[in-house]
Design a protein around this motif. Structure first.
Motif, PDB file in Angstrom:
ATOM      1  N   GLU A  15      33.787 -25.973  -9.600  1.00 19.22           N
ATOM      2  CA  GLU A  15      34.685 -27.084  -9.911  1.00 19.22           C
ATOM      3  C   GLU A  15      33.961 -28.057 -10.831  1.00 19.22           C
ATOM      4  OE1 GLU A  15      36.636 -31.045  -7.783  1.00 19.22           O
ATOM      5  OE2 GLU A  15      35.830 -29.423  -6.533  1.00 19.22           O
ATOM      6  N   GLN A  16      34.561 -28.363 -11.965  1.00 18.96           N
ATOM      7  CA  GLN A  16      33.973 -29.344 -12.865  1.00 18.96           C
ATOM      8  C   GLN A  16      34.518 -30.722 -12.525  1.00 18.96           C
ATOM      9  OE1 GLN A  16      34.131 -28.446 -17.061  1.00 18.96           O
ATOM     10  NE2 GLN A  16      33.474 -30.494 -17.670  1.00 18.96           N
ATOM     11  N   ARG A  17      33.609 -31.670 -12.330  1.00 20.03           N
ATOM     12  CA  ARG A  17      33.979 -33.067 -12.106  1.00 20.03           C
ATOM     13  C   ARG A  17      33.279 -33.898 -13.174  1.00 20.03           C
ATOM     14  NH1 ARG A  17      33.834 -34.558  -5.632  1.00 20.03           N
ATOM     15  NH2 ARG A  17      35.067 -32.779  -4.892  1.00 20.03           N
ATOM     16  N   GLY A  18      33.969 -34.164 -14.238  1.00 18.79           N
ATOM     17  CA  GLY A  18      33.353 -34.894 -15.334  1.00 18.79           C
ATOM     18  C   GLY A  18      32.200 -34.106 -15.909  1.00 18.79           C
ATOM     19  N   GLU A  19      31.010 -34.658 -15.817  1.00 16.07           N
ATOM     20  CA  GLU A  19      29.820 -34.011 -16.371  1.00 16.07           C
ATOM     21  C   GLU A  19      29.056 -33.194 -15.331  1.00 16.07           C
ATOM     22  OE1 GLU A  19      28.958 -37.555 -19.617  1.00 16.07           O
ATOM     23  OE2 GLU A  19      28.488 -37.812 -17.492  1.00 16.07           O
ATOM     24  N   ASP A  51      25.040 -23.601 -20.563  1.00 17.91           N
ATOM     25  CA  ASP A  51      25.651 -23.331 -21.866  1.00 17.91           C
ATOM     26  C   ASP A  51      26.753 -24.297 -22.264  1.00 17.91           C
ATOM     27  OD1 ASP A  51      23.954 -21.216 -22.136  1.00 17.91           O
ATOM     28  OD2 ASP A  51      25.441 -19.655 -21.768  1.00 17.91           O
ATOM     29  N   ASP A  52      27.354 -24.988 -21.306  1.00 25.63           N
ATOM     30  CA  ASP A  52      28.461 -25.893 -21.611  1.00 25.63           C
ATOM     31  C   ASP A  52      27.908 -27.269 -21.960  1.00 25.63           C
ATOM     32  OD1 ASP A  52      30.676 -27.570 -21.667  1.00 25.63           O
ATOM     33  OD2 ASP A  52      31.680 -26.540 -20.014  1.00 25.63           O
ATOM     34  N   PRO A  53      28.069 -27.728 -23.193  1.00 25.15           N
ATOM     35  CA  PRO A  53      27.505 -29.028 -23.585  1.00 25.15           C
ATOM     36  C   PRO A  53      28.132 -30.211 -22.851  1.00 25.15           C
ATOM     37  CG  PRO A  53      28.904 -28.147 -25.330  1.00 25.15           C
ATOM     38  CD  PRO A  53      28.758 -27.062 -24.309  1.00 25.15           C
ATOM     39  N   GLN A  54      29.315 -30.012 -22.256  1.00 19.39           N
ATOM     40  CA  GLN A  54      29.949 -31.101 -21.516  1.00 19.39           C
ATOM     41  C   GLN A  54      29.323 -31.301 -20.132  1.00 19.39           C
ATOM     42  OE1 GLN A  54      34.129 -30.046 -21.447  1.00 19.39           O
ATOM     43  NE2 GLN A  54      34.522 -31.236 -23.302  1.00 19.39           N
ATOM     44  N   LEU A  55      28.597 -30.302 -19.657  1.00 15.80           N
ATOM     45  CA  LEU A  55      28.005 -30.365 -18.327  1.00 15.80           C
ATOM     46  C   LEU A  55      26.564 -30.855 -18.405  1.00 15.80           C
ATOM     47  CD1 LEU A  55      29.368 -26.993 -16.927  1.00 15.80           C
ATOM     48  CD2 LEU A  55      30.187 -29.283 -16.355  1.00 15.80           C
ATOM     49  N   ARG A  56      26.203 -31.757 -17.489  1.00 13.62           N
ATOM     50  CA  ARG A  56      24.851 -32.319 -17.506  1.00 13.62           C
ATOM     51  C   ARG A  56      24.041 -32.000 -16.261  1.00 13.62           C
ATOM     52  NH1 ARG A  56      25.495 -38.336 -20.332  1.00 13.62           N
ATOM     53  NH2 ARG A  56      26.607 -37.608 -22.206  1.00 13.62           N
ATOM     54  N   VAL A  57      24.711 -31.848 -15.099  1.00 17.12           N
ATOM     55  CA  VAL A  57      23.993 -31.632 -13.845  1.00 17.12           C
ATOM     56  C   VAL A  57      24.801 -30.672 -12.976  1.00 17.12           C
ATOM     57  CG1 VAL A  57      22.924 -32.724 -11.826  1.00 17.12           C
ATOM     58  CG2 VAL A  57      23.112 -34.000 -13.963  1.00 17.12           C
TER      59      VAL A  57
END
Length: 269
Positions: A15-19, A51-57
């Motif tokens: 599940e993606q929650r923001g970053e 690999d996803d630049p929108q994800l940070r942690v």
């Protein structure tokens, strides 16, 4: 958190929650015991994070009352006997061992553990960066009781964190120990009341995600190099890394935010 539907062999639910990327171990009916499918999907999830630049942690957690009882031996044993890997080559390796043919993770991973956290569960948390444990955790590295050896990093990282004697006490007896002992041995970083572990892990992950992403990755990799290759090797990178970071848009934003007395808005560039 309610577990999404999962097949009998389990799955990894993302599940993606923001970053943030929440990576959920999803086979609660079987104590989240890992099957080949779950290993493959975990590698895919870790690769997605990097690999996803929108994800940070990343935040690794589990559905149900327990983190994981470890390997589902009936499904994993054939792979162990043949020497095959459950995770396809080319993906990020969740155990972060630097195995030939696999990538190493660059972005931070925070882990929330609870209940039964055996074998693979300990190795996954030791391979991560920050671990939040519920006070009801039960840990055991019990491979010696099954006639096998821990090969996911426990023999390396338990000794590194706790000293050889402390590591061998638990590795050679396969005993069960609690959250307070895990904290004493530096296996986990924070203890919280059961039920609060994921919330605290998310709080920490959000605090990390608010920082400059390129600086976070560089800082993590330099600290890791210091542990694995020694402080001299890590220090040799200081000037080059600092020069590279100082030319980024985020470094300029860091200066502007300081001058303007406001929170920085980092872009990862």
């Amino acid at each position: 958190m309610q577990a999404p539907p999962s097949p009998p062999e389990g799955c990894i639910s993302c599940e993606q929650r923001g970053e943030l990327l929440l990576i959920g171990i999803n086979r609660p009916a079987k104590y989240n015991g890992f099957t080949p499918r779950m290993f493959r999907e975990l590698g895919e999830a870790y690769t997605r994070l990097d690999d996803d630049p929108q994800l940070r942690v990343g935040v690794l957690h589990a559905f149900g009352p327990h983190f994981t009882a470890g390997l589902d031996l009936p499904t994993i044993a054939p792979l162990m006997r043949s020497g095959e890997k459950a995770i396809p080559p080319g993906l990020v390796e969740p155990m972060d061992l630097g195995t030939s043919g696999y990538r190493r993770r660059t972005k931070p991973m925070v882990v929330a553990v609870k209940g039964i956290t055996y074998t693979l569960g300990i190795e996954l948390m030791l391979a991560a960066d920050v671990v939040v444990a519920a006070d009801d955790c039960r840990f055991s590295q019990l491979e010696v009781k099954r006639g096998i050896m821990a090969t996911g990093g426990a023999t390396l990282r338990m000794a590194q964190r706790a000293g050889l004697g402390n590591a061998l006490l638990h590795l050679l007896t396969g005993d069960e120990f609690g959250a307070a002992e895990a904290l004493r041995l530096n296996f986990v970083q924070k203890l919280v009341p059961a039920g609060q572990e994921l919330g605290e892990a998310l709080r920490i992950a959000e605090a990390i995600a608010a920082q400059a992403p390129l600086a976070v990755v560089a800082t993590r990799l330099n600290a890791l190099k210091s542990v694995e290759a020694g402080p001299i090797a890590a220090m040799r990178e200081f000037i080059a890394v600092q020069q590279r970071l100082s030319h980024t848009e985020d470094a300029a934003e860091g200066v502007r935010s300081f001058v303007e007395k406001r929170s920085a808005r980092f872009s990862g560039r």
